[in-house]
Enzyme design. Structure first.
Site, PDB file in Angstrom:
ATOM      1  N   ILE A  12       4.434  -1.140   2.894  1.00  0.00           N
ATOM      2  CA  ILE A  12       4.875   0.366   2.691  1.00  0.00           C
ATOM      3  C   ILE A  12       5.465   0.789   1.601  1.00  0.00           C
ATOM      4  O   ILE A  12       6.714   0.277   1.407  1.00  0.00           O
ATOM      5  CB  ILE A  12       4.834   0.941   3.477  1.00  0.00           C
ATOM      6  CG1 ILE A  12       4.474   0.545   5.114  1.00  0.00           C
ATOM      7  CG2 ILE A  12       4.772   2.936   3.345  1.00  0.00           C
ATOM      8  CD1 ILE A  12       2.883   0.656   5.441  1.00  0.00           C
ATOM      9  N   LYS A  13       4.381   0.753   0.760  1.00  0.00           N
ATOM     10  CA  LYS A  13       5.443   1.489  -0.725  1.00  0.00           C
ATOM     11  C   LYS A  13       5.695   3.466  -0.498  1.00  0.00           C
ATOM     12  O   LYS A  13       4.885   3.856  -0.408  1.00  0.00           O
ATOM     13  CB  LYS A  13       4.736   1.186  -1.765  1.00  0.00           C
ATOM     14  CG  LYS A  13       4.951   0.426  -2.994  1.00  0.00           C
ATOM     15  CD  LYS A  13       3.348   0.417  -4.483  1.00  0.00           C
ATOM     16  CE  LYS A  13       4.274  -0.513  -5.364  1.00  0.00           C
ATOM     17  NZ  LYS A  13       2.977  -0.761  -6.492  1.00  0.00           N
ATOM     18  N   VAL A  14       6.915   2.787  -1.267  1.00  0.00           N
ATOM     19  CA  VAL A  14       7.396   4.228  -0.983  1.00  0.00           C
ATOM     20  C   VAL A  14       8.225   4.478  -1.670  1.00  0.00           C
ATOM     21  O   VAL A  14       9.067   4.218  -2.834  1.00  0.00           O
ATOM     22  CB  VAL A  14       8.548   4.004   0.576  1.00  0.00           C
ATOM     23  CG1 VAL A  14       9.065   5.327   0.510  1.00  0.00           C
ATOM     24  CG2 VAL A  14       8.043   3.882   1.342  1.00  0.00           C
ATOM     25  N   ALA A  29       0.871  -1.273  -0.099  1.00  0.00           N
ATOM     26  CA  ALA A  29       0.051  -0.023  -0.118  1.00  0.00           C
ATOM     27  C   ALA A  29       0.648   1.306  -0.264  1.00  0.00           C
ATOM     28  O   ALA A  29       2.020   1.345   0.570  1.00  0.00           O
ATOM     29  CB  ALA A  29      -0.900   0.262   1.438  1.00  0.00           C
TER      30      ALA A  29
END
Ligand code: E4P
Length: 214
Positions: A82-84, A56
Site C-alpha cells: 500500500i502506497k501512502v 498500489a
C-alpha cells in the site's frame, strides 16, 4: 540493488519481466490513469505477471479512508503493497497497517526527516522522489545518501526505493550509494542495456566474421 519497474503498462511490464530483471512494480494514480482501464483490473493483471511487491496507492487523505482502501487493495493479490502519502495521516496509517501486517510504501518523500519518521512508524518501504528534487535545482541523490546514513545509524529495516528516476546516472548513483531498490521507468531500463560501443563492436565482429575462411 533490486530493480522495480515504475509503470502500470502491461506491455512494458511483460517486456521487462521477460528480461528476468524485475523484482517488483510501483504504480501511482498518474501512471494508472494513462492505461485507461479500472485500477483493480489492471492491478489484478499485473499480479499475474509479477511475484514481487506491487505498490498500489490510496487516494484518501484521512487515516480512516486510507485504512479502508488499503484493506480492499490487499484483497486484490497477496503481493500488493500500500502506497501512502507522506503526511500526518499517512504516518498514522503506516503504523496501523504495520500492526495489521499490511506492507506499506510511503511515497512523495522529499526530506531525510520525513524518511526517519517513516522508519519509526514501521514502514516497509520509503520512496524519495529524486527526479522531482532535481527539477527544482536540489540534488536529489543527496537525499538518498542522507537517508541511507540515518537508516544505517539505527539499523532501521525500512527499504529505500529510489523513485522519480529519470536517467541511467540516477540508477548508477543509487547503486553506488547502496540504495535497496530503484524503481525505474521502462525507457530508462532500455537505456541501461544500450551502449554505442556495444553496437559498434557487434557490427565490427559481424563484418570481420565474413573474412573467416569456410
Ligand atoms: C514512484 O513510486 C513514482 O511512481 C514515480 O517514481 C514518480 O516519478 P515521476 O516524478 O517521474 O512522476
Amino acid at each position: 540493488m533490486k530493480i522495480f519497474i515504475d509503470t502500470a503498462s502491461i506491455k512494458e511490464i511483460k517486456e521487462a519481466v521477460s528480461l528476468g530483471l524485475i523484482d517488483g512494480v510501483t504504480t501511482n494514480p498518474s501512471l494508472i490513469a494513462k492505461e485507461n482501464r479500472p485500477a483493480e483490473d489492471l492491478l489484478k493483471e499485473i499480479a499475474t505477471l509479477v511475484t514481487g511487491p506491487i505498490s498500489a496507492e490510496v487516494l484518501s487523505l484521512d487515516v480512516e479512508g486510507m485504512l479502508k482502501e488499503a484493506r480492499l487493495l490487499t484483497k486484490i493479490a497477496k503481493n500488493i503493497v500500500i502506497k501512502v502519502p507522506l503526511t500526518k495521516d499517512g504516518i498514522k496509517a503506516v503504523r496501523c497497517l504495520a500492526q495489521e501486517g499490511i506492507k506499506t510504501n510511503t511515497t512523495l518523500c522529499f526530506s531525510a526527516n520525513q524518511a526517519l519518521l517513516v522508519a519509526k512508524a514501521g514502514g516497509n518501504y520509503v520512496s524519495p522522489f529524486i527526479g522531482r528534487l532535481d527539477d527544482i535545482s536540489q540534488v536529489g541523490m543527496d537525499l538518498i545518501r542522507n537517508i541511507k546514513t540515518i537508516y544505517n545509524n539505527y539499523s532501521f529495516k525500512t527499504e529505500i526505493i529510489v523513485a522519480s528516476v529519470r536517467n541511467p546516472v540516477h540508477v548508477l548513483d543509487a547503486a553506488l550509494i547502496g540504495a535497496d531498490i530503484a524503481t525505474i521507468p521502462f525507457t530508462v531500463i532500455e537505456q541501461l542495456i544500450k551502449h554505442p560501443l556495444t553496437d559498434i563492436g557487434i557490427q565490427r565482429f559481424l563484418e570481420d566474421s565474413k573474412k573467416i575462411p569456410k
